[in-house]
Design an enzyme around this catalytic site. Structure first.
Site, PDB file in Angstrom:
ATOM      1  N   ASN A 117       1.889   4.259   7.025  1.00 32.26           N
ATOM      2  CA  ASN A 117       1.555   2.965   6.447  1.00 32.26           C
ATOM      3  C   ASN A 117       2.364   1.813   7.032  1.00 32.26           C
ATOM      4  O   ASN A 117       1.940   0.662   6.941  1.00 32.26           O
ATOM      5  CB  ASN A 117       1.776   3.018   4.927  1.00 32.26           C
ATOM      6  CG  ASN A 117       1.749   1.653   4.296  1.00 32.26           C
ATOM      7  OD1 ASN A 117       0.699   1.032   4.172  1.00 32.26           O
ATOM      8  ND2 ASN A 117       2.922   1.141   3.910  1.00 32.26           N
ATOM      9  N   TYR A 134      -3.169  -7.960  16.713  1.00 34.45           N
ATOM     10  CA  TYR A 134      -3.112  -7.201  15.464  1.00 34.45           C
ATOM     11  C   TYR A 134      -4.375  -6.359  15.304  1.00 34.45           C
ATOM     12  O   TYR A 134      -4.318  -5.152  15.071  1.00 34.45           O
ATOM     13  CB  TYR A 134      -2.943  -8.139  14.267  1.00 34.45           C
ATOM     14  CG  TYR A 134      -2.923  -7.408  12.943  1.00 34.45           C
ATOM     15  CD1 TYR A 134      -1.749  -6.838  12.466  1.00 34.45           C
ATOM     16  CD2 TYR A 134      -4.083  -7.272  12.175  1.00 34.45           C
ATOM     17  CE1 TYR A 134      -1.725  -6.157  11.253  1.00 34.45           C
ATOM     18  CE2 TYR A 134      -4.062  -6.592  10.962  1.00 34.45           C
ATOM     19  CZ  TYR A 134      -2.895  -6.040  10.510  1.00 34.45           C
ATOM     20  OH  TYR A 134      -2.879  -5.350   9.313  1.00 34.45           O
ATOM     21  N   VAL A 184      -4.987  -7.246   0.755  1.00 35.99           N
ATOM     22  CA  VAL A 184      -4.381  -6.562  -0.387  1.00 35.99           C
ATOM     23  C   VAL A 184      -3.163  -7.373  -0.819  1.00 35.99           C
ATOM     24  O   VAL A 184      -2.395  -7.853   0.017  1.00 35.99           O
ATOM     25  CB  VAL A 184      -3.950  -5.122  -0.022  1.00 35.99           C
ATOM     26  CG1 VAL A 184      -3.426  -4.394  -1.251  1.00 35.99           C
ATOM     27  CG2 VAL A 184      -5.115  -4.361   0.598  1.00 35.99           C
ATOM     28  N   LYS A 202      -4.912  -2.173  15.433  1.00 38.29           N
ATOM     29  CA  LYS A 202      -5.547  -1.427  14.351  1.00 38.29           C
ATOM     30  C   LYS A 202      -6.835  -0.754  14.831  1.00 38.29           C
ATOM     31  O   LYS A 202      -7.207   0.320  14.315  1.00 38.29           O
ATOM     32  CB  LYS A 202      -5.829  -2.354  13.169  1.00 38.29           C
ATOM     33  CG  LYS A 202      -4.561  -2.858  12.479  1.00 38.29           C
ATOM     34  CD  LYS A 202      -3.684  -1.712  11.979  1.00 38.29           C
ATOM     35  CE  LYS A 202      -2.512  -2.196  11.155  1.00 38.29           C
ATOM     36  NZ  LYS A 202      -1.682  -1.076  10.640  1.00 38.29           N
ATOM     37  N   ILE A 259       0.829  -1.201   0.000  1.00 36.72           N
ATOM     38  CA  ILE A 259       0.000   0.000   0.000  1.00 36.72           C
ATOM     39  C   ILE A 259       0.862   1.249   0.000  1.00 36.72           C
ATOM     40  O   ILE A 259       0.549   2.238  -0.669  1.00 36.72           O
ATOM     41  CB  ILE A 259      -0.954  -0.015   1.204  1.00 36.72           C
ATOM     42  CG1 ILE A 259      -1.950  -1.179   1.076  1.00 36.72           C
ATOM     43  CG2 ILE A 259      -1.713   1.308   1.320  1.00 36.72           C
ATOM     44  CD1 ILE A 259      -2.832  -1.370   2.296  1.00 36.72           C
ATOM     45  N   ARG A 305      13.037   0.825   6.039  1.00 36.74           N
ATOM     46  CA  ARG A 305      14.266   0.353   6.695  1.00 36.74           C
ATOM     47  C   ARG A 305      15.389   0.035   5.713  1.00 36.74           C
ATOM     48  O   ARG A 305      16.558   0.022   6.092  1.00 36.74           O
ATOM     49  CB  ARG A 305      13.959  -0.892   7.531  1.00 36.74           C
ATOM     50  CG  ARG A 305      13.063  -0.639   8.728  1.00 36.74           C
ATOM     51  CD  ARG A 305      12.743  -1.924   9.453  1.00 36.74           C
ATOM     52  NE  ARG A 305      11.993  -2.853   8.607  1.00 36.74           N
ATOM     53  CZ  ARG A 305      11.742  -4.117   8.929  1.00 36.74           C
ATOM     54  NH1 ARG A 305      12.210  -4.615  10.057  1.00 36.74           N
ATOM     55  NH2 ARG A 305      11.040  -4.875   8.105  1.00 36.74           N
TER      56      ARG A 305
END
Length: 257
Positions: A86, A148, A181, A152, A13, A33
């Site tokens: 993101n 997770y 995605v 979010k 994304i 990174r």
């Protein structure tokens, strides 16, 4: 020309946001990174679209990485007009099977980094009376499914609350909640994807286009696909006890824990 800063810009994304914003004529600050990969991305976007693309190597699981990006966002002489938070990842395994260090690293990236970077950007944007922040969450935020989803859910609640507090300031904040995605997300987490139904997959470029439209409309939450909007509508009317059992089963089958 305006400038956008994108974390986790080299894949998925984040890369789709970089392609779209460069095509629209925005200069970019690309954050990830991998320095070599960032350089390749910056060169490609500059050559293709004629925009200025600078790179900032930073690990948002560390204080040093967060501070470096926050400093760039706070630079009044070279302002950032749009922040795309993101960067993120998933851990493979059920609760108590994942090492605590990995859980805390996830919270550092998904929650602490998002809080600190959004705050740095929004403070500078409020002074100028304009700007935007997109915090990438997930539809996992709306179902009871492990750390997770919990991280979010924090992103969604924080972003929508901050958006209300900044209403009228010229600063727009929006949480983006996509479904599956096709990115490197699952591969990096060691998760197989062969069992995920084809209809559940979203195209990253189409997702980004829909998200930017929602941001322009002033929405504080974007679920950028009709299929997932219907699913989330069903989630709202499903009893929590039943929802918990269903999402626990499907989460182990399809998604991060």
């Amino acid at each position: 020309m305006t400038t956008a800063l994108i974390t986790g810009s080299t894949a998925g994304i984040g890369a789709a946001f970089a392609r779209r914003l460069a095509a629209d004529g925005h200069n970019l600050v690309l954050v990830a990174r991998d320095t070599e990969r960032l350089g390749q991305q910056a060169t490609e976007l500059h050559d293709r679209h004629g925009i200025e693309a600078t790179v900032l190597t930073a690990d948002l699981a560390t204080d040093e990485g967060i501070e470096a990006v926050a400093a760039r966002l706070s630079d009044r002489k070279n302002p950032v007009d749009l922040l795309i938070n993101n960067a993120g990842f998933g851990n493979k395994g059920r609760y108590l099977d994942v090492p605590m260090a990995d859980e805390l690293r996830m919270l550092k990236v998904h929650c602490e980094a998002v809080l600190r970077l959004t705050s740095a950007a929004a403070e500078a944007m409020r002074e100028r009376g304009r700007g935007g922040v997109v915090n990438v969450a997930s539809v996992a935020a709306f179902v009871p499914r492990g750390t997770y989803g919990a991280s979010k859910a924090w992103v969604v609640q924080f972003t929508q609350g901050a958006a209300k507090d900044l209403a009228g300031s010229g600063v727009r904040l929006m949480a983006l909640a996509p479904g599956f995605v096709r990115t490197e997300f699952h591969e990096r987490a060691g998760m197989g994807t062969d069992n995920i139904p084809g209809w559940m997959w979203l195209d990253a470029d189409k997702l980004v286009a829909a998200a930017l439209q929602d941001l322009a409309r002033g929405k504080s939450l974007s679920i950028p696909d009709p299929r997932y909007k219907v699913l989330m509508g069903l989630v709202k009317v499903t009893p929590r006890a039943l929802l918990g059992g269903v999402t626990s089963k499907t989460g182990r089958k399809y998604g991060p824990q």
